[in-house]
Motif scaffolding. Structure first.
Motif, short mmCIF file in Angstrom:
data_model
loop_
_atom_site.label_atom_id
_atom_site.label_comp_id
_atom_site.label_asym_id
_atom_site.label_seq_id
_atom_site.Cartn_x
_atom_site.Cartn_y
_atom_site.Cartn_z
N THR A 1 4.80 7.67 11.36
CA THR A 1 3.91 7.49 10.99
C THR A 1 2.94 7.85 10.09
O THR A 1 2.93 9.23 10.66
N ILE A 2 2.11 7.74 9.38
CA ILE A 2 1.28 7.85 8.69
C ILE A 2 0.29 8.66 9.00
O ILE A 2 -1.21 8.11 9.73
N GLU A 3 -0.31 9.62 10.04
CA GLU A 3 -1.29 10.48 10.64
C GLU A 3 -2.84 11.05 9.72
O GLU A 3 -2.41 11.14 8.41
N PRO A 4 -4.14 9.78 9.80
CA PRO A 4 -4.73 10.28 9.34
C PRO A 4 -5.22 11.97 10.22
O PRO A 4 -4.88 12.56 10.67
N ASN A 5 -6.20 12.18 8.89
CA ASN A 5 -6.49 13.88 8.68
C ASN A 5 -7.38 13.76 9.69
O ASN A 5 -8.41 12.70 9.64
N ASN A 6 -8.31 14.36 10.45
CA ASN A 6 -9.92 14.92 11.05
C ASN A 6 -10.67 15.54 10.89
O ASN A 6 -10.28 15.92 9.80
N PRO A 7 -12.07 14.60 11.12
CA PRO A 7 -12.91 14.91 10.38
C PRO A 7 -13.44 17.20 11.15
O PRO A 7 -12.93 17.04 12.13
N LEU A 8 -14.17 17.74 10.12
CA LEU A 8 -14.08 18.90 10.85
C LEU A 8 -15.89 19.03 11.60
O LEU A 8 -16.78 17.79 11.24
N LEU A 9 -15.93 19.61 12.35
CA LEU A 9 -16.81 20.01 13.46
C LEU A 9 -17.82 21.17 12.95
O LEU A 9 -18.40 21.96 12.50
N ILE A 10 -19.26 20.67 12.20
CA ILE A 10 -20.82 21.06 11.93
C ILE A 10 -21.62 21.39 12.19
O ILE A 10 -21.78 19.66 13.66
#
Length: 519
Positions: A319-328
């Motif tokens: 599975t190609i896993e997407p990256n997660n966004p930063l918490l800001i």
């Protein structure tokens, strides 16, 4: 809850650099017969900030000064009657500054094969108490804003520690009370260049917007170092500078201000660098439950969602896993802290709910949508995934469960404020250039092209990619030697178009991507 982790973004960078003995970096093309045209280059004075001074790789040093675009211009002006061009050289190729022996500015960066690092073992030797005897033709002063060129005492060493004076100008100011503009005009220039205004927004940007937008405040003496200059203050300063420089009949060339988010300092670290493989299903479920509850609180107040669902690690290796966004943190958001504390208290207890309200009241996930994008500072790389020591576990992983603070991110709202100010500055610059009959360089257009598609010359494509793109130095803000050569060519093209001059141009591909440690 979430393990302490770091991501390395620069390991794939490969840097190939030549020593200065291998290539003649100043060789221009040979097919052009130089001509001064309608301009007189016998006394050329360059005004500006760090870009003009030749600052690169996080410092000012001799090699950078020698490759500064004004020095490259002066070398070509010399072929059509240009006179001597004096530079207030630093003492070494390490960079850095001392004040009575105490370091006040760090040494230059070098590339260690993985990332930029301060030059190992380098010791500055340039002390600001050892002032120079001018005048100097390159009057670029690192850190200077538009109104600083008109400020008396900007070179007074007594004001350096108070933030009222500039240590670089201290080195070559004609007196402790002099103004940069007066020292320039006193040389009776016949031609000048002016590239100023970048720092009027840049310091706000590189600090992550921790300063104040001074729109409507017309007194720059009340400004902090990271504030955005009011456009009227900028217009008055810029007009005063140009009026003074042209009063004796001098011709000149001016450049406008690039958008800050076109340079690598703001473009290198993505808004979503967190790999799914770093977050377990249990951790993702706990955070998603919390983020979902806060989204519901926002919706109850008629506000849009602030968070997206995190994607956890997948046991399927295919599975190609997407990256997660930063918490800001986004200080432009309404504060949901009290509502979070109240609504989550029955579920989590008053103490935990109160803590989450205090750290997540103005938090959201970073966005990368065009026109509404956030920008993660290059210097933030070292923070992402580390533990916030003052925070309460398990909500203490920076960028994941603990939001990156204001100084680590340039939010979309802050970018919008910068763009508005920059557009106003650029309108002033173009208007004054047209009114005064000065040559004009669209530096904003140049940097935008570099950022979007790159610029090709010969077989080489120069881009704004960090390190390997070739246009910018290792600090991600200032031009490389190659970038300076290209900019010098664009300045000469503008001068040719306005004053019917003709110059040999440089071959930027002959200039180094980065300065080697062997300088």
């Amino acid at each position: 809850m979430i393990k302490n982790f770091k991501w390395i973004f620069l390991t794939s960078l490969v840097l190939v650099s030549c020593t200065q003995d291998e290539v003649d970096y100043s060789t221009p093309e040979a097919e052009v017969v130089p001509s001064a045209g309608e301009a007189d280059f016998s006394k050329y004075v360059a005004l500006g900030n760090s870009l003009t001074a030749g600052y690169s790789d996080g410092a000012l040093f001799i090699a950078g000064q020698n490759n500064a675009y004004p020095k490259l211009l002066a070398d070509q002006f010399a072929t059509v009657g240009g006179g001597e061009f004096k530079t207030p050289f630093m003492n070494d190729n390490f960079g850095g500054l001392l004040a009575a022996g105490a370091p006040i500015q760090g040494v230059r960066l070098i590339f260690n094969g993985t990332s930029p690092v301060p030059f190992p073992g380098a010791v500055p030797s340039t002390d600001i108490i050892n002032t120079l005897t001018g005048p100097f033709n390159n009057m670029g002063v690192p850190g200077a804003k538009s109104f600083h060129l008109l400020a008396p005492g900007y070179g007074n060493i007594a004001g350096v520690s108070l933030g009222l004076a500039n240590p670089y100008y201290v080195r070559f100011a004609s007196s402790s009370t002099s103004r940069i503009i007066d020292d320039a005009v006193a040389q009776s220039p016949t031609f000048f260049s002016l590239w100023i205004g970048n720092n009027d927004v840049l310091s706000y940007a590189t600090s992550g917007g921790i300063g104040v937008n001074r729109l409507g405040n017309f007194d720059p003496t009340t400004y902090g170092s990271n504030d955005i200059t009011d456009p009227t203050v900028f217009a008055n300063a810029y007009s005063g500078i140009v009026d003074a420089m042209t009063a004796g009949g001098a011709k000149g060339v001016v450049a406008n201000i690039p958008y800050v988010n076109t340079v690598p300092f703001f473009k290198t670290i993505p808004t979503d660098p967190i790999p799914a493989s770093s977050i377990s299903e249990a951790n993702a479920a706990q955070l998603n439950q919390l983020f979902g509850a806060i989204n519901q609180i926002a919706a109850a107040g008629g506000l849009p969602n602030r968070f997206v669902s995190l994607v956890p690690a997948d046991s399927n290796p295919e599975t190609i896993e997407p990256n997660n966004p930063l918490l800001i943190v986004d200080e432009s958001l309404p504060d949901l802290g009290p509502a979070i504390s109240t609504n989550l208290a029955p579920l989590l207890g008053a103490t935990t709910a109160g803590y989450l309200g205090s750290i997540l009241g103005r938090a959201r996930h970073a966005r990368k949508t065009a026109g509404d994008a956030d920008y993660i500072l290059l210097t933030t790389q070292s923070l992402i995934g580390t533990t916030e020591s003052a925070a309460v576990a398990p909500f203490n992983t920076r960028g994941v469960s603990y939001p990156l603070q204001d100084a680590a991110v340039l939010t979309a709202d802050e970018v919008s404020q910068i763009k508005t100010a920059t557009d106003a500055y650029n309108a002033t610059i173009k208007s004054i250039a047209d009114t005064k009959g000065l040559a004009f360089v669209d530096a904003n257009g140049i940097m935008s092209t570099l950022s979007k598609s790159g610029i090709r010359f010969g077989t080489y494509l120069m881009t704004s990619s960090f390190v390997k793109g070739g246009a910018f130095g290792l600090d991600g803000v200032h031009l490389s030697a190659r970038g300076n050569a290209y900019v010098a060519n664009k300045f000469m093209e503008a001068i040719e178009a306005k004053y019917k001059s003709k110059f040999k141009k440089y071959k930027p591909e002959q200039f180094p991507l980065s300065y080697p440690s062997s300088l």
